[in-house]
Design a protein around this motif. Structure first.
Motif, PDB file in Angstrom:
ATOM      1  N   PRO A   1       0.848  -1.202   0.000  1.00  0.00           N
ATOM      2  CA  PRO A   1       0.000   0.000   0.000  1.00  0.00           C
ATOM      3  C   PRO A   1       0.879   1.245   0.000  1.00  0.00           C
ATOM      4  CG  PRO A   1      -0.051  -1.106   2.141  1.00  0.00           C
ATOM      5  CD  PRO A   1       0.636  -2.038   1.192  1.00  0.00           C
ATOM      6  N   LYS A   2       0.473   2.244  -0.761  1.00  0.00           N
ATOM      7  CA  LYS A   2       1.306   3.432  -0.969  1.00  0.00           C
ATOM      8  C   LYS A   2       0.775   4.605  -0.151  1.00  0.00           C
ATOM      9  CE  LYS A   2       2.530   4.197  -5.193  1.00  0.00           C
ATOM     10  NZ  LYS A   2       2.475   4.566  -6.631  1.00  0.00           N
ATOM     11  N   LEU A   3       1.691   5.404   0.382  1.00  0.00           N
ATOM     12  CA  LEU A   3       1.322   6.646   1.041  1.00  0.00           C
ATOM     13  C   LEU A   3       2.058   7.782   0.334  1.00  0.00           C
ATOM     14  CD1 LEU A   3      -0.398   7.499   3.576  1.00  0.00           C
ATOM     15  CD2 LEU A   3       1.798   7.966   4.677  1.00  0.00           C
ATOM     16  N   ARG A   4       1.281   8.723  -0.215  1.00  0.00           N
ATOM     17  CA  ARG A   4       1.849   9.864  -0.943  1.00  0.00           C
ATOM     18  C   ARG A   4       1.939  11.052   0.011  1.00  0.00           C
ATOM     19  NH1 ARG A   4       1.710  10.142  -6.443  1.00  0.00           N
ATOM     20  NH2 ARG A   4       0.825  12.237  -6.470  1.00  0.00           N
ATOM     21  N   VAL A   5       3.162  11.524   0.245  1.00  0.00           N
ATOM     22  CA  VAL A   5       3.409  12.604   1.196  1.00  0.00           C
ATOM     23  C   VAL A   5       3.865  13.847   0.441  1.00  0.00           C
ATOM     24  CG1 VAL A   5       4.751  13.336   3.194  1.00  0.00           C
ATOM     25  CG2 VAL A   5       4.039  10.942   2.985  1.00  0.00           C
ATOM     26  N   GLY A   6       3.181  14.953   0.654  1.00  0.00           N
ATOM     27  CA  GLY A   6       3.560  16.214   0.032  1.00  0.00           C
ATOM     28  C   GLY A   6       4.671  16.890   0.820  1.00  0.00           C
ATOM     29  N   THR A   7       5.723  17.296   0.128  1.00  0.00           N
ATOM     30  CA  THR A   7       6.871  17.914   0.791  1.00  0.00           C
ATOM     31  C   THR A   7       7.279  19.194   0.069  1.00  0.00           C
ATOM     32  OG1 THR A   7       8.509  16.731  -0.556  1.00  0.00           O
ATOM     33  CG2 THR A   7       7.752  15.630   1.443  1.00  0.00           C
ATOM     34  N   LEU A   8       7.963  20.064   0.812  1.00  0.00           N
ATOM     35  CA  LEU A   8       8.632  21.207   0.193  1.00  0.00           C
ATOM     36  C   LEU A   8      10.030  20.760  -0.190  1.00  0.00           C
ATOM     37  CD1 LEU A   8       7.543  24.086   2.605  1.00  0.00           C
ATOM     38  CD2 LEU A   8       6.464  23.320   0.486  1.00  0.00           C
ATOM     39  N   LYS A   9      10.494  21.215  -1.327  1.00  0.00           N
ATOM     40  CA  LYS A   9      11.732  20.690  -1.897  1.00  0.00           C
ATOM     41  C   LYS A   9      12.901  20.709  -0.907  1.00  0.00           C
ATOM     42  CE  LYS A   9      14.573  20.894  -6.070  1.00  0.00           C
ATOM     43  NZ  LYS A   9      14.373  19.470  -6.349  1.00  0.00           N
ATOM     44  N   PHE A  10      13.013  21.791  -0.125  1.00  0.00           N
ATOM     45  CA  PHE A  10      14.121  21.885   0.826  1.00  0.00           C
ATOM     46  C   PHE A  10      13.631  21.907   2.272  1.00  0.00           C
ATOM     47  CE2 PHE A  10      15.673  23.963  -3.135  1.00  0.00           C
ATOM     48  CZ  PHE A  10      16.647  23.030  -3.455  1.00  0.00           C
ATOM     49  N   GLY A  11      12.446  21.349   2.500  1.00  0.00           N
ATOM     50  CA  GLY A  11      11.879  21.357   3.843  1.00  0.00           C
ATOM     51  C   GLY A  11      12.489  20.292   4.748  1.00  0.00           C
ATOM     52  N   THR A  12      12.344  20.501   6.052  1.00  0.00           N
ATOM     53  CA  THR A  12      12.927  19.568   7.029  1.00  0.00           C
ATOM     54  C   THR A  12      12.233  18.212   7.029  1.00  0.00           C
ATOM     55  OG1 THR A  12      11.514  20.490   8.776  1.00  0.00           O
ATOM     56  CG2 THR A  12      13.687  21.461   8.510  1.00  0.00           C
ATOM     57  N   LEU A  13      11.008  18.145   6.513  1.00  0.00           N
ATOM     58  CA  LEU A  13      10.337  16.846   6.414  1.00  0.00           C
ATOM     59  C   LEU A  13      11.159  15.877   5.581  1.00  0.00           C
ATOM     60  CD1 LEU A  13       7.932  14.933   6.815  1.00  0.00           C
ATOM     61  CD2 LEU A  13       6.779  16.096   4.907  1.00  0.00           C
ATOM     62  N   ASN A  14      11.845  16.387   4.561  1.00  0.00           N
ATOM     63  CA  ASN A  14      12.661  15.513   3.715  1.00  0.00           C
ATOM     64  C   ASN A  14      13.776  14.824   4.491  1.00  0.00           C
ATOM     65  OD1 ASN A  14      11.479  15.799   1.069  1.00  0.00           O
ATOM     66  ND2 ASN A  14      12.160  17.917   1.125  1.00  0.00           N
ATOM     67  N   TRP A  15      14.286  15.482   5.543  1.00  0.00           N
ATOM     68  CA  TRP A  15      15.335  14.864   6.348  1.00  0.00           C
ATOM     69  C   TRP A  15      14.797  13.578   6.992  1.00  0.00           C
ATOM     70  CZ3 TRP A  15      17.050  19.748   9.631  1.00  0.00           C
ATOM     71  CH2 TRP A  15      17.351  20.799   8.747  1.00  0.00           C
ATOM     72  N   LEU A  16      13.580  13.671   7.475  1.00  0.00           N
ATOM     73  CA  LEU A  16      12.954  12.516   8.112  1.00  0.00           C
ATOM     74  C   LEU A  16      12.625  11.429   7.095  1.00  0.00           C
ATOM     75  CD1 LEU A  16      11.664  11.472  10.867  1.00  0.00           C
ATOM     76  CD2 LEU A  16       9.513  12.264   9.883  1.00  0.00           C
ATOM     77  N   LEU A  17      12.039  11.822   5.967  1.00  0.00           N
ATOM     78  CA  LEU A  17      11.637  10.830   4.964  1.00  0.00           C
ATOM     79  C   LEU A  17      12.845  10.119   4.372  1.00  0.00           C
ATOM     80  CD1 LEU A  17       8.736  12.665   3.069  1.00  0.00           C
ATOM     81  CD2 LEU A  17       8.647  11.219   5.115  1.00  0.00           C
ATOM     82  N   ASP A  18      13.935  10.849   4.163  1.00  0.00           N
ATOM     83  CA  ASP A  18      15.157  10.218   3.656  1.00  0.00           C
ATOM     84  C   ASP A  18      15.673   9.179   4.646  1.00  0.00           C
ATOM     85  OD1 ASP A  18      14.960  11.775   1.448  1.00  0.00           O
ATOM     86  OD2 ASP A  18      16.872  12.819   1.693  1.00  0.00           O
ATOM     87  N   THR A  19      15.531   9.465   5.926  1.00  0.00           N
ATOM     88  CA  THR A  19      15.965   8.515   6.958  1.00  0.00           C
ATOM     89  C   THR A  19      15.058   7.293   6.991  1.00  0.00           C
ATOM     90  OG1 THR A  19      16.831  10.362   8.275  1.00  0.00           O
ATOM     91  CG2 THR A  19      16.504   8.269   9.417  1.00  0.00           C
ATOM     92  N   VAL A  20      13.759   7.505   6.822  1.00  0.00           N
ATOM     93  CA  VAL A  20      12.825   6.375   6.745  1.00  0.00           C
ATOM     94  C   VAL A  20      13.236   5.424   5.624  1.00  0.00           C
ATOM     95  CG1 VAL A  20      10.458   5.710   6.137  1.00  0.00           C
ATOM     96  CG2 VAL A  20      10.850   7.569   7.769  1.00  0.00           C
ATOM     97  N   ARG A  21      13.564   6.002   4.466  1.00  0.00           N
ATOM     98  CA  ARG A  21      13.939   5.161   3.321  1.00  0.00           C
ATOM     99  C   ARG A  21      15.289   4.490   3.546  1.00  0.00           C
ATOM    100  NH1 ARG A  21      12.388   9.899   0.648  1.00  0.00           N
ATOM    101  NH2 ARG A  21      10.302   9.814  -0.278  1.00  0.00           N
ATOM    102  N   ALA A  22      16.258   5.250   4.022  1.00  0.00           N
ATOM    103  CA  ALA A  22      17.603   4.697   4.202  1.00  0.00           C
ATOM    104  C   ALA A  22      17.606   3.552   5.205  1.00  0.00           C
ATOM    105  CB  ALA A  22      18.564   5.794   4.662  1.00  0.00           C
ATOM    106  N   GLU A  23      16.782   3.650   6.225  1.00  0.00           N
ATOM    107  CA  GLU A  23      16.695   2.598   7.239  1.00  0.00           C
ATOM    108  C   GLU A  23      15.680   1.517   6.864  1.00  0.00           C
ATOM    109  OE1 GLU A  23      18.554   2.443  10.055  1.00  0.00           O
ATOM    110  OE2 GLU A  23      19.638   4.287   9.563  1.00  0.00           O
ATOM    111  N   LYS A  24      15.027   1.696   5.696  1.00  0.00           N
ATOM    112  CA  LYS A  24      14.008   0.748   5.202  1.00  0.00           C
ATOM    113  C   LYS A  24      12.860   0.574   6.198  1.00  0.00           C
ATOM    114  CE  LYS A  24      17.104  -1.836   2.126  1.00  0.00           C
ATOM    115  NZ  LYS A  24      18.186  -0.834   2.163  1.00  0.00           N
TER     116      LYS A  24
END
Length: 335
Positions: A36-59
């Motif tokens: 199941p997919k979750l689509r998250v809206g982000t700002l290109k240089f927003g701090t949310l991306n720091w968290l999402l990148d960590t979610v992906r890197a840690e799988k």
């Protein structure tokens, strides 16, 4: 082994071989079932991306059984429009915006993203040492006249000094990078700004004179509640409630990594746009200080008191024509 009556040994062996051969194919087919997919809206240089990148890197998304998809937008208003249109499932926004939508008949839900609130920044050798020193001076304000931090600072000044800041100083409204540069150039005497920009000014040698958490608690609102968090439409709960809960677990796990692992920060440094080591360290430390803890009855009560203060000062322009505090906005998934 004696084959059943009417079945030759050759037929039995062929059937067994076929079943063994199909087993890996069945396992492979199961492995290819889309998550199941979750689509998250982000700002290109927003701090949310720091968290999402960590979610992906840690799988962590895969561990929780969902696929995380980021959709970049140019500005905050674009993310809210996309959320309302159903083009994305979740954004980070302030809960006052979500409360206003709820009061207007568009049900929303909220969960904390960060408790960091921003700060009043001054030059270390400048003329502003206390709040009273703002009298007759220019104050840069990130955002507009109904920015939440500005309204809270006005209420705090009235409580401490007996005067509204809008009558004591000259507010200069502008985008966060702009007012930061105005402070650096000496064109304003202090800046009230969001925490990432306060962190960057801190790294450049400017002083955090007053943290907005101090302002909130100084208004008798304790514990200081978060202002920004994950926001989604209640309408998708039936279809994606389990996926949203899985995302929140993955986000909490990612924050645990970011709270303790310097290597995790080294990994996301390219997306942080830190000018140097000092700025990188301040951004990391400010983020860590804002990682949310528990969000229970005490925090909801603080949100209600905060809403009262902001509604009184911001009026309909901030809270709409139907201002009321709805605790349903903060109900955990499953309630």
């Amino acid at each position: 082994m004696i084959p059943p009556a009417g079945v030759s040994r050759r037929t039995l062996l062929a059937a067994a071989t076929l079943s063994i051969g199909l087993a890996p194919l069945a396992t492979s087919a199961l492995a290819q079932v889309p998550l199941p997919k979750l689509r998250v809206g982000t700002l290109k240089f927003g701090t949310l991306n720091w968290l999402l990148d960590t979610v992906r890197a840690e799988k962590l998304d895969r561990r929780e059984g969902f696929a995380l998809e980021s959709v970049d937008f140019a500005g905050g208003q674009a993310t809210t429009v996309a959320l309302q249109a159903g083009d994305i499932d979740l954004i980070v926004s302030d809960w006052l915006w979500a409360m206003r939508r709820l009061n207007d008949g568009e049900a929303m839900r909220f969960a904390p993203f960060s408790t960091a609130l921003g700060a009043l920044m001054v030059a270390p050798d400048g003329p502003v040492k206390t709040l009273a020193d703002l009298k007759g001076r220019k104050l840069g304000v990130a955002g507009g006249a109904v920015d939440k931090s500005w309204l809270l600072l006005r209420a705090y000044a009235k409580a401490k000094l007996g005067r509204d800041l809008i009558d004591l100083c000259e507010p200069v409204y502008g985008a966060p990078p702009l007012v930061s540069e105005q402070l650096a150039l000496g064109r304003v005497d202090a800046v009230l700004t969001f925490w990432p920009y306060a962190a960057r000014l801190d790294a450049r040698g400017f002083r955090r004179m007053l943290d907005m958490k101090e302002v909130v608690t100084g208004l008798g609102i304790d514990p200081a509640p978060p202002l920004v968090g994950y926001v989604w439409r209640t309408a998708i709960m039936g279809e994606k409630g389990a996926t949203l809960a899985a995302f929140l677990r993955a986000a909490a796990a990612a924050n645990k990594v970011l709270a303790t692992s310097d290597d995790a920060w080294t990994r996301i440094r390219p997306v942080m746009q830190a000018a140097d080591d000092a700025e990188f360290s301040r951004l990391r430390d400010y983020y860590r200080a804002g990682i949310p803890g528990s969000f229970g009855e005490a925090e909801r009560a603080s949100c209600e008191r905060l809403f009262g203060v902001l509604a009184q000062l911001g009026g309909p322009e901030l809270v709409g024509q139907n201002p009321r505090f709805e605790r349903a906005l903060f109900a955990p998934i499953g309630e």
